[in-house]
Write a protein that holds these residues in place. Sequence first.
Motif, PDB file in Angstrom:
ATOM      1  N   GLU A 154     -12.310 -50.610  59.576  1.00  0.00           N
ATOM      2  CA  GLU A 154     -11.059 -51.120  60.135  1.00  0.00           C
ATOM      3  C   GLU A 154     -11.214 -51.498  61.604  1.00  0.00           C
ATOM      4  N   TYR A 158     -13.475 -53.283  62.882  1.00  0.00           N
ATOM      5  CA  TYR A 158     -13.816 -54.697  63.014  1.00  0.00           C
ATOM      6  C   TYR A 158     -12.556 -55.526  63.250  1.00  0.00           C
ATOM      7  N   VAL A 159     -11.496 -55.188  62.516  1.00  0.00           N
ATOM      8  CA  VAL A 159     -10.240 -55.932  62.652  1.00  0.00           C
ATOM      9  C   VAL A 159      -9.560 -55.601  63.973  1.00  0.00           C
ATOM     10  N   THR A 166     -10.983 -57.254  67.042  1.00  0.00           N
ATOM     11  CA  THR A 166     -10.818 -58.710  67.120  1.00  0.00           C
ATOM     12  C   THR A 166      -9.440 -59.097  67.647  1.00  0.00           C
TER      13      THR A 166
END
Length: 274
Positions: free
Chosen positions: A89, A91-92, A95
């Motif tokens: 999670e 990674y999201v 970003t």
Amino acid sequence: MLRKLLKYEFRATARVMLPLYLVVIVLALLTRGASLWTQQVTFYGLGEGLLGVLAALIAVGFILALLATFVVAVVLAVVRFRNNLLTDEGYVMFTLPVSPHSLVCSKLIVSAVWFLGAVVIDAAALISLVADVAMFQEMGRVIQEVFDSLTAYYLGNGVLFLVEVLILFLLGCAYTCLSFYTPLAIGHSFAQHKMLLSVAFFFAIVVAVNMISGTAMVAGLPFLDDLTLWVGDNLTPAGVVHGVLWGSIAYTAVFTVVLYCITIRMLHRHLNLE
């Protein structure tokens, strides 16, 4: 963006904390009702029997629920930090157009709110066990007398005491969370054995904090003696309390800032999500 993060974090954690608060209140009422019922049964000579055992079980469940409000708040804070930022999670989350400061601060703020809620709910639940009309009347009289005294003589001290305690409480909440966040962030900067290393760094940080605290205490004793002699007879009980509170605030703030900076740096440059 911080507001949106707080909204998201509150929504995710409220699913656990709000039902837990409700359980505490319900168990408090059941404990009060079982206690009164047991007294009535005993008074009429019917004996306690199964009712006494049931009342004892409810009381034990109530005590466990009181402790759970704090334990679950800590566990939830740690789990949310790890799952939200250190796993897939993450990674999201990284970003999003937000800084690591906003991500960490949102979790610290939400955790502090739930800790404060646990204090309020537990206090209300304990009061409900012994509360009656006469008690509230007496409590109102005492509060009025204390308020009059503070207004007449110690208003500045009274307000300052409350502010100092609140600051110390919030710093304590942040330090408690960061004492878990920091080792998790460090451990997850490695490619393998992330949780094992996180546990190792947790104990390493605890040992380091205790060693630094002990060394600082020993080194500060001569200074404290000199300060006591310098203040002399001008030292009042209120001054002692203020000194202890501000000393505790400074002590907690130093370690909190250090852990926060380490956590942010690890999240910003050394995080390994693979």
